[in-house]
Design an enzyme around this catalytic site. Structure first.
Site, PDB file in Angstrom:
ATOM      1  N   SER A   1      -2.821  -6.917   0.283  1.00 40.66           N
ATOM      2  CA  SER A   1      -1.877  -7.453   1.260  1.00 40.66           C
ATOM      3  C   SER A   1      -1.633  -6.544   2.451  1.00 40.66           C
ATOM      4  O   SER A   1      -1.053  -6.974   3.435  1.00 40.66           O
ATOM      5  CB  SER A   1      -0.539  -7.743   0.570  1.00 40.66           C
ATOM      6  OG  SER A   1       0.027  -6.548   0.069  1.00 40.66           O
TER       7      SER A   1
ATOM      8  N   ASP B   1       2.777 -12.304   6.795  1.00 44.79           N
ATOM      9  CA  ASP B   1       2.189 -11.020   6.448  1.00 44.79           C
ATOM     10  C   ASP B   1       0.944 -11.267   5.606  1.00 44.79           C
ATOM     11  O   ASP B   1       0.585 -12.423   5.315  1.00 44.79           O
ATOM     12  CB  ASP B   1       3.193 -10.100   5.745  1.00 44.79           C
ATOM     13  CG  ASP B   1       3.508 -10.548   4.339  1.00 44.79           C
ATOM     14  OD1 ASP B   1       3.353 -11.747   4.048  1.00 44.79           O
ATOM     15  OD2 ASP B   1       3.924  -9.713   3.524  1.00 44.79           O
TER      16      ASP B   1
ATOM     17  N   ASP C   1      -0.090 -11.089   2.479  1.00 47.38           N
ATOM     18  CA  ASP C   1      -0.121 -11.880   1.252  1.00 47.38           C
ATOM     19  C   ASP C   1       0.816 -13.079   1.317  1.00 47.38           C
ATOM     20  O   ASP C   1       1.100 -13.712   0.299  1.00 47.38           O
ATOM     21  CB  ASP C   1       0.203 -11.019   0.023  1.00 47.38           C
ATOM     22  CG  ASP C   1       1.545 -10.322   0.134  1.00 47.38           C
ATOM     23  OD1 ASP C   1       2.203 -10.451   1.179  1.00 47.38           O
ATOM     24  OD2 ASP C   1       1.939  -9.644  -0.836  1.00 47.38           O
TER      25      ASP C   1
ATOM     26  N   ASP D   1       4.047 -13.553   1.759  1.00 46.25           N
ATOM     27  CA  ASP D   1       5.338 -13.617   1.062  1.00 46.25           C
ATOM     28  C   ASP D   1       6.515 -13.363   2.002  1.00 46.25           C
ATOM     29  O   ASP D   1       7.649 -13.223   1.557  1.00 46.25           O
ATOM     30  CB  ASP D   1       5.386 -12.648  -0.121  1.00 46.25           C
ATOM     31  CG  ASP D   1       5.309 -11.185   0.280  1.00 46.25           C
ATOM     32  OD1 ASP D   1       5.086 -10.907   1.474  1.00 46.25           O
ATOM     33  OD2 ASP D   1       5.458 -10.325  -0.611  1.00 46.25           O
TER      34      ASP D   1
ATOM     35  N   GLU E   1      15.593  -8.768   1.947  1.00 45.06           N
ATOM     36  CA  GLU E   1      15.519  -7.362   2.321  1.00 45.06           C
ATOM     37  C   GLU E   1      15.446  -7.255   3.842  1.00 45.06           C
ATOM     38  O   GLU E   1      15.113  -8.225   4.537  1.00 45.06           O
ATOM     39  CB  GLU E   1      14.253  -6.721   1.751  1.00 45.06           C
ATOM     40  CG  GLU E   1      14.331  -6.327   0.298  1.00 45.06           C
ATOM     41  CD  GLU E   1      13.110  -5.508  -0.088  1.00 45.06           C
ATOM     42  OE1 GLU E   1      13.302  -4.401  -0.594  1.00 45.06           O
ATOM     43  OE2 GLU E   1      11.988  -5.976   0.121  1.00 45.06           O
ATOM     44  N   ALA E   2      15.706  -6.071   4.329  1.00 41.44           N
ATOM     45  CA  ALA E   2      15.609  -5.860   5.776  1.00 41.44           C
ATOM     46  C   ALA E   2      14.198  -6.112   6.292  1.00 41.44           C
ATOM     47  O   ALA E   2      14.000  -6.512   7.433  1.00 41.44           O
ATOM     48  CB  ALA E   2      16.039  -4.438   6.112  1.00 41.44           C
ATOM     49  N   ASN E   3      13.188  -5.909   5.430  1.00 44.06           N
ATOM     50  CA  ASN E   3      11.800  -6.087   5.884  1.00 44.06           C
ATOM     51  C   ASN E   3      11.304  -7.524   5.769  1.00 44.06           C
ATOM     52  O   ASN E   3      10.132  -7.798   6.026  1.00 44.06           O
ATOM     53  CB  ASN E   3      10.866  -5.152   5.121  1.00 44.06           C
ATOM     54  CG  ASN E   3      10.796  -5.486   3.647  1.00 44.06           C
ATOM     55  OD1 ASN E   3      11.361  -6.476   3.184  1.00 44.06           O
ATOM     56  ND2 ASN E   3      10.118  -4.653   2.892  1.00 44.06           N
TER      57      ASN E   3
END
Length: 537
Positions: free
Chosen positions: A153, A400, A402, A404, A449-451
């Site tokens: 990924s 992104d 992969d 997700d 999450e922040a990402n």
């Protein structure tokens, strides 16, 4: 209803030690190590090595199992087949030569985390085999399907190997220390002892003890050779999230054709009663969805996944109130596929979409995540490759590698905005596993999450109540605003991937919300202003 937004059988068992042979059904280890092995089940193709098999020749069947009219459970020991009493148990690991030929790389210590085991592809050969063992034991302990994913990924050489738990989520935290020990066992004897101890502690001492039952059913192949097929009980869904065999790319230069599933299946097959079901090339979220669906008694394939997403998306569009304005929302969306598997799957999905027109770019013509993808856009603050000034003002999204997560990242501004809306916001330690665990405590838990990793969870209790309420409304006031609201919420619970974050399901949910609200991309962007930030890692 509580809504939370969170951020950051008894029978015979068998054990088989394969013997060295020079029969016509032989092959050599992938890397040329060790003598050839005889494979007793010619149904298996020679490039898919199995350490589990019945030593069967065209003229004879193993002693004790030569009655073609019966199914027998047998114990293998040094190629002698004998019947083991029901009250005896055996370690379920097959000490096969693969253990010897795949030692862990010297000087490397593996640690199982949110991304599973992640390292350069050249270092993960032994780990793939051992994660196969891990997944098989997890399946046996839970009596459920689990998943195994080989992922690339982040970049071509940076691979990962991870397990999807029966819930569809990540491997439970309580098994992470065992996963670490398994991956780092220094030699075959340490590996076998580790598994033996773990089996006795975690599997054979349950409230309802499990004894592995492994049966063989005789059939006949086209040339008349008696074959013995395993009737396995425990299944592991295995998959890739990339279209090229980058995992063993270094070996192609040697003229050797390789497949990562060779070692996956060897590890799974070393545990008697476990069997791999290859799901092929799918996104990581698709595999997690399939595991969750299968364990809930739902058909689990890529087509089933697409069907559920598309049906739910159409319901959401159909149930938009007539007074809502949709004029501000164009039907065009441009998606950056990050040159990963997500773009390929979206290309397949978009052909079945009615309202939405999707232009997918960067879905296989470049290098994974190089100048493309959600991470690149967020960190570099630039548009991805294949995008330009002509796309200004059009809705765009970046997946992104992969698939997700989507482009959007969160910081403290989004937390403040949610609090202003009156939602309860809970903070957890960094990591999706902590967020998912906390969100599961609520009727509806939204976590990110922040990402960008995150999803929405609906509790079984709440969904049961909602189904009941929907049926009541259908019988008393069908088509009312309340009834449509219940139907929309049910559709959201099916559109969102509740196992893990999923860029494809999230993409469709965002599009449905924009349609419902009648928001243009500019209106959506004006909800709040992100705090100044720069992500470096």
């Amino acid at each position: 209803m509580v809504v939370c937004a969170a951020f950051e059988r008894r029978g015979f068992s068998i054990n088989y030690t394969p013997t060295i042979s020079t029969s016509s059904a032989q092959f050599r280890h992938f890397r040329g190590r060790g003598p050839p092995l005889e494979i007793g089940n010619p149904l298996r193709s020679t490039h898919r090595r199995s350490c589990k098999g019945l030593q069967c020749s065209p003229r004879t069947s193993p002693e004790g199992v030569n009655d073609p009219s019966k199914k027998r459970c047998v114990l293998f020991s040094h190629s002698k087949a004998t019947v083991r009493p029901e009250n005896e148990r055996t370690t379920t690991i097959d000490p096969c030569p693969v253990c010897v030929s795949l030692p862990p790389p010297p000087g490397v210590k593996f640690s199982y985390g949110t991304a599973g085991f992640r390292a350069d592809a050249s270092l993960l050969e032994s780990t793939v085999f051992r994660v196969g063992i891990l997944a098989a034991l997890r399946s046996i302990q839970t009596g459920s399907v689990v998943g195994l994913m080989i992922t690339a990924s982040h970049k071509v050489s940076d691979n990962g190997v991870k397990v999807a738990d029966p819930s569809g989520g990540m491997l439970t935290q309580s098994w992470e220390p065992f996963a670490d020990a398994l991956a780092n066992a220094a030699d075959p004897h340490s590996l076998l002892q580790l598994v033996d101890d773990f089996v006795k502690k975690e599997i054979l001492h349950l409230k309802e003890p499990l004894q592995l039952k492994f049966c063989w059913e005789e059939t006949v192949d086209p040339v008349g050779c008696p074959l013995w097929r395993p009737l396995n009980k425990y299944y592991i869904f295995t998959a890739f999230d990339f279209y090229y065999l980058c995992f063993y790319a270094s070996y192609f230069s040697l003229g050797v054709v390789a497949c990562p599933f060779v070692h996956f299946e060897s590890g799974i097959n070393a545990i008697m009663g476990a069997s791999a079901r290859v799901m092929g090339v799918v996104t990581t979220p698709q595999l997690h969805w399939m595991v969750r669906a299968k364990n809930k008694g739902v058909e689990a394939s890529e087509n089933n996944y697409f069907d559920q997403l598309l049906t739910s998306f159409r319901y959401l569009l159909d149930y938009i109130p007539q007074g809502n304005s949709r004029n501000n929302v164009t039907d065009k969306l441009i998606v950056d596929g990050a040159d990963g598997v997500g773009g390929e799957k979206l290309e397949k999905l978009k052909t079945r979409l009615g309202y939405l027109t999707i232009d997918v770019r960067n879905y296989g013509d470049g290098v994974l995540n190089e100048g493309v993808g959600a991470d690149y856009v967020q960190k570099e603050k630039v548009v991805p490759r294949s995008f330009g000034t002509a796309d200004a003002g059009i809705r765009c999204a970046s997946l992104d590698g992969d698939a997700d997560r989507l482009t959007a990242y969160a910081n403290g501004a989004s937390t403040d905005y949610l609090k202003q809306l009156g939602l309860e916001v809970v903070l957890t330690p960094t990591g999706v596993k902590y967020l998912h665990e906390k969100a599961a405590e609520y009727d509806i838990g939204i976590y990110f999450e922040a990402n960008g990793h995150g999803t929405i969870l609906f509790s079984d209790t709440f969904l049961s109540w909602l189904e009941t309420r929907n049926n009541e409304l259908a019988s008393t006031s069908e088509g009312s605003d309340q009834h449509k609201a219940a139907l929309r919420l049910l559709a959201v619970s099916k559109l969102i991937n509740q196992a893990v974050g999923d860029a494809l399901s999230g993409l469709l949910l965002v599009e449905a919300i924009l349609q419902y609200m009648g928001w243009s991309i500019h209106k959506w962007n004006e909800l709040y202003q992100d705090l100044p930030s720069r992500q470096l890692k």
